[in-house]
Design a protein around this motif. Structure first.
Motif, short mmCIF file in Angstrom:
data_model
loop_
_atom_site.label_atom_id
_atom_site.label_comp_id
_atom_site.label_asym_id
_atom_site.label_seq_id
_atom_site.Cartn_x
_atom_site.Cartn_y
_atom_site.Cartn_z
N LYS A 62 0.84 -1.20 0.00
CA LYS A 62 0.00 0.00 0.00
C LYS A 62 0.88 1.25 0.00
O LYS A 62 0.69 2.17 -0.80
CB LYS A 62 -0.91 -0.02 1.23
N GLU A 110 0.84 3.97 -2.97
CA GLU A 110 -0.05 5.08 -2.63
C GLU A 110 0.34 6.40 -3.30
O GLU A 110 -0.48 7.31 -3.43
CB GLU A 110 -0.08 5.26 -1.11
N HIS A 143 -5.62 8.34 -1.83
CA HIS A 143 -6.81 7.91 -1.10
C HIS A 143 -8.09 8.34 -1.82
O HIS A 143 -9.04 7.56 -1.94
CB HIS A 143 -6.76 8.46 0.32
N MET A 165 -13.55 15.49 2.84
CA MET A 165 -13.60 15.37 4.30
C MET A 165 -12.58 14.33 4.80
O MET A 165 -12.52 13.23 4.26
CB MET A 165 -14.99 14.95 4.74
N HIS A 166 -11.80 14.71 5.81
CA HIS A 166 -10.84 13.79 6.45
C HIS A 166 -11.12 13.73 7.95
O HIS A 166 -11.50 14.73 8.55
CB HIS A 166 -9.41 14.28 6.24
N PRO A 167 -10.88 12.57 8.57
CA PRO A 167 -11.16 12.45 10.01
C PRO A 167 -10.00 12.90 10.90
O PRO A 167 -8.84 12.55 10.64
CB PRO A 167 -11.38 10.94 10.18
N SER A 188 -9.18 13.73 15.30
CA SER A 188 -9.70 13.70 16.67
C SER A 188 -9.62 15.08 17.30
O SER A 188 -8.73 15.87 16.97
CB SER A 188 -8.86 12.74 17.52
N LEU A 247 -5.13 18.44 16.47
CA LEU A 247 -3.67 18.35 16.33
C LEU A 247 -3.41 17.42 15.16
O LEU A 247 -3.80 16.25 15.21
CB LEU A 247 -3.06 17.76 17.60
N ARG A 256 -0.86 15.78 12.19
CA ARG A 256 0.49 15.52 11.69
C ARG A 256 0.47 15.50 10.17
O ARG A 256 -0.45 14.95 9.56
CB ARG A 256 0.98 14.17 12.23
N GLY A 284 0.40 13.48 4.49
CA GLY A 284 0.13 13.30 3.07
C GLY A 284 -0.33 14.61 2.45
O GLY A 284 -0.16 15.68 3.03
N PHE A 336 -3.19 16.13 1.94
CA PHE A 336 -4.15 16.98 2.65
C PHE A 336 -3.49 17.60 3.88
O PHE A 336 -3.47 18.82 4.06
CB PHE A 336 -5.35 16.11 3.07
N THR A 337 -2.94 16.75 4.71
CA THR A 337 -2.45 17.22 6.01
C THR A 337 -1.23 18.16 5.88
O THR A 337 -1.04 19.04 6.72
CB THR A 337 -2.11 16.02 6.92
N PHE A 356 -6.19 5.05 13.48
CA PHE A 356 -6.20 6.27 12.69
C PHE A 356 -6.33 5.99 11.19
O PHE A 356 -6.25 6.91 10.39
CB PHE A 356 -4.91 7.06 12.95
C1 LIG Z 1 -10.76 8.05 13.55
C2 LIG Z 1 -9.53 8.79 13.03
C3 LIG Z 1 -9.00 9.83 13.79
C4 LIG Z 1 -7.86 10.49 13.34
N1 LIG Z 1 -7.34 11.49 14.09
C5 LIG Z 1 -6.20 12.10 13.70
C6 LIG Z 1 -5.61 13.15 14.47
O1 LIG Z 1 -6.12 13.54 15.51
N2 LIG Z 1 -4.45 13.70 14.03
C7 LIG Z 1 -3.86 13.30 12.87
O2 LIG Z 1 -2.80 13.83 12.53
N3 LIG Z 1 -4.39 12.32 12.11
C8 LIG Z 1 -5.55 11.72 12.48
N4 LIG Z 1 -6.09 10.74 11.71
C9 LIG Z 1 -5.40 10.36 10.45
C10 LIG Z 1 -5.78 11.34 9.36
O3 LIG Z 1 -7.15 11.22 9.04
C11 LIG Z 1 -4.97 10.99 8.11
O4 LIG Z 1 -3.61 11.11 8.42
C12 LIG Z 1 -5.26 11.95 7.01
O5 LIG Z 1 -6.59 11.80 6.58
C13 LIG Z 1 -4.29 11.66 5.88
O6 LIG Z 1 -4.66 12.39 4.74
P1 LIG Z 1 -3.56 12.90 3.72
O7 LIG Z 1 -4.23 13.19 2.43
O8 LIG Z 1 -2.75 13.97 4.31
O9 LIG Z 1 -2.60 11.67 3.57
P2 LIG Z 1 -2.67 10.45 2.56
O10 LIG Z 1 -1.29 10.16 2.14
O11 LIG Z 1 -3.74 10.64 1.55
O12 LIG Z 1 -3.18 9.32 3.54
C14 LIG Z 1 -2.39 8.73 4.53
C15 LIG Z 1 -3.24 7.60 5.11
O13 LIG Z 1 -4.36 8.18 5.83
C16 LIG Z 1 -5.57 7.47 5.52
N5 LIG Z 1 -6.56 8.41 4.97
C17 LIG Z 1 -6.38 9.34 4.01
N6 LIG Z 1 -7.50 10.01 3.77
C18 LIG Z 1 -8.44 9.49 4.59
C19 LIG Z 1 -9.82 9.74 4.79
N7 LIG Z 1 -10.48 10.69 4.12
N8 LIG Z 1 -10.47 8.98 5.68
C20 LIG Z 1 -9.84 8.01 6.36
N9 LIG Z 1 -8.53 7.74 6.23
C21 LIG Z 1 -7.84 8.45 5.36
C22 LIG Z 1 -5.24 6.40 4.54
O14 LIG Z 1 -5.18 5.16 5.25
C23 LIG Z 1 -3.88 6.72 4.03
O15 LIG Z 1 -3.14 5.56 3.86
C24 LIG Z 1 -7.25 10.10 12.12
C25 LIG Z 1 -7.81 9.08 11.36
C26 LIG Z 1 -8.92 8.42 11.80
C27 LIG Z 1 -9.51 7.32 10.98
#
Ligand SMILES: Cc1cc2nc3c(=O)[nH]c(=O)nc-3n(C[C@H](O)[C@H](O)[C@H](O)COP(=O)(O)OP(=O)(O)OC[C@H]3O[C@@H](n4cnc5c(N)ncnc54)[C@H](O)[C@@H]3O)c2cc1C
Length: 429
Positions: free
Chosen positions: A140, A144, A149, A257-259, A261, A275, A277, A280, A282-283, A427
């Motif tokens: 993955k 990726e 995602h 929309m991304h999740p 806490s 908070l 980190r 990827g 989005f973050t 997460f």
């Molecule tokens: C219940 C829950 C609570 C979270 N709380 C926090 C937090 O408090 N702080 C924090 O830094 N991160 C948290 N995360 C993780 C955060 O959602 C992912 O790091 C973020 O969505 C990554 O997005 P990206 O595009 O930056 O990275 P990408 O490179 O696109 O994704 C990195 C990983 O994050 C996951 N991800 C990406 N997009 C989504 C999405 N829309 N829904 C679910 N998973 C996704 C995938 O597994 C992927 O492999 C949480 C995730 C979950 C499921």
């Protein structure tokens, strides 16, 4: 008395596996012509597979009431496992029945589509699986870069096309459509699930609340703290440790929309502190979002506080937190300061430890015992510092990297903890 077992999750599984297909099987079995007797079993497999698929689609709409009962991560796991089981049954259905023309074509197309999507989803969409199988996680991670995602979500949605093909497949079988109670039920439930799915994708987004970004600061290397003010009319109900789905509708690349806490206690100021980190696309963009930007918020989801509320109020709480996974636990600690608490908090580097000033304050209290360190805790360190008789009077909340959470889960159970004494939310799903 301390609850050592999680019955709600087991009941949820039983309902999904047995109760959901039951009315369909009942109505169908009453009307199937005897000349197809040799295919009965395979036909039942097909209908069970279809009802499980419908249930999996319903779960993908993130029903809030179910989230509070069993938790979204568990729901996604059931969603994934039921879908896999459905594809196995669909295979048995396909090999145990004879069909021709469009009946065969629609059935074959649906099966091939399901199978291809299942293989893809097992790598890119099944965090519950990739977090447990290191090889899958590696595949993955390396792929990726190309299969982001958001793209995976769209590919995954093709499952709806496959379900529609199955729906058509059934409508073409005249001896099945002749069984009126069955076909009415089949059509009504299919329409209901499709309606709920379309509602969740097209109508629900219109109901997301719009907050405003009022603070955006870097609190550690690669960690951004966002504070969002909710509107005065907000109906969002948050519990400590909840997560929300969040997006910036006016910023390119931040509209999905991304999740995340919440790190604060749900308070009367209608403020949410996140908070985040930079992991990827989005973050990593969040640091550049200007103040006063509009934020879409959907929530709250999560079960940390609901889990605590299910237990007697005098049980001890042990917190095991690692890295950014501390976020929901910060909120939970802050909202349960009168409880007896033992905290273990670790990060890879000193600079990664968040909110140390808060931990300092909390540790001043007689009822809170905290150990904060750089680098992971070893097993004895934790075991020797647990409350006396902990298997009978203590619950555990864990937040951190998946491998860490599974380690402590296994370790605590090996030493006598019951399933219902431990709670953690991954997460990634
Ligand atoms: C219940 C829950 C609570 C979270 N709380 C926090 C937090 O408090 N702080 C924090 O830094 N991160 C948290 N995360 C993780 C955060 O959602 C992912 O790091 C973020 O969505 C990554 O997005 P990206 O595009 O930056 O990275 P990408 O490179 O696109 O994704 C990195 C990983 O994050 C996951 N991800 C990406 N997009 C989504 C999405 N829309 N829904 C679910 N998973 C996704 C995938 O597994 C992927 O492999 C949480 C995730 C979950 C499921």
């Amino acid at each position: 008395m301390l609850k050592r077992h999680r019955y709600s999750y087991g009941i949820f599984w039983l309902i999904a596996i047995f109760l959901v297909p039951l009315p369909f099987l009942q109505t169908l079995s009453n009307g199937l012509p005897i000349i197809y007797q040799s295919e009965f079993r395979a036909i039942y497999y097909g209908i069970i597979a279809y009802t499980w698929m419908l249930f999996a689609i319903y779960l993908s709409t993130k029903p809030k009431w179910l989230d509070r009962l069993v938790g979204l991560p568990e729901m996604y796991m059931v969603h994934g496992m039921l879908s896999i089981a459905a594809i196995v049954l669909a295979y048995l259905h396909k090999s145990g029945t004879v069909s021709t023309g469009w009946i065969k074509t629609t059935g074959d197309w649906a099966f091939d589509l399901f199978l291809g999507l299942m293989i893809y989803s097992l790598i890119f969409m099944a965090g519950w699986l990739t977090n447990r199988v290191p090889l899958l996680k590696k595949i993955k991670r390396s792929l990726e870069k190309f299969f982001k995602h958001e793209l995976s979500i769209w590919i995954h949605r093709l499952n709806i096309v496959a379900v529609v093909l199955v729906f058509i497949h059934v409508q073409l079988i005249s001896y099945v459509t002749a069984i009126k109670p069955f076909i009415y039920l089949f059509d009504a439930v299919s329409a209901l699930v499709l309606g709920l799915y379309l509602f969740s994708k097209f109508v629900k987004p219109l109901t997301y609340e719009q907050g405003m970004l009022i603070s955006n600061r870097t609190v550690a290397d690669n960690v951004q703290e966002l504070t969002i003010r909710l509107p005065r009319s907000s109906h969002i109900k948050l519990l400590a440790g909840d997560y929300v789905f969040m997006a910036f509708p006016d910023s390119s690349g931040l509209k999905e929309m991304h999740p995340f806490s919440i790190a604060n206690t749900p308070d009367e100021n209608r403020e949410i502190v996140l908070l985040i980190r930079g992991d990827g696309d989005f973050t990593r963009k969040l640091a550049d979002v200007p103040l006063e930007s509009r934020v879409n918020i959907d929530g709250g989801y999560g079960r940390y506080q609901a889990f605590l509320n299910d237990q007697p109020s005098d049980v001890n709480i042990v917190i095991l937190a690692g890295g950014i996974g501390v976020t929901p636990l910060l909120s939970t600690i802050a909202d349960n300061l009168n409880r007896n608490m033992t905290i273990f908090y670790t990060a890879h580097r000193q600079d990664d430890l968040l909110y140390l000033d808060k931990f300092d304050q909390w540790q001043q209290r007689d009822n809170i015992n905290g150990t904060i360190q750089v680098g992971r805790f070893n097993d004895d360190q934790v075991l020797n510092n647990l409350p006396k008789d902990w298997t009978k009077n203590t619950v555990f909340l864990i937040g951190g990297p998946s491998s860490m959470m599974h380690h402590w889960n296994r370790f605590l159970k090996k030493h006598g903890a019951g399933n219902g004494q431990i709670y953690f939310e991954e997460f990634s799903w």
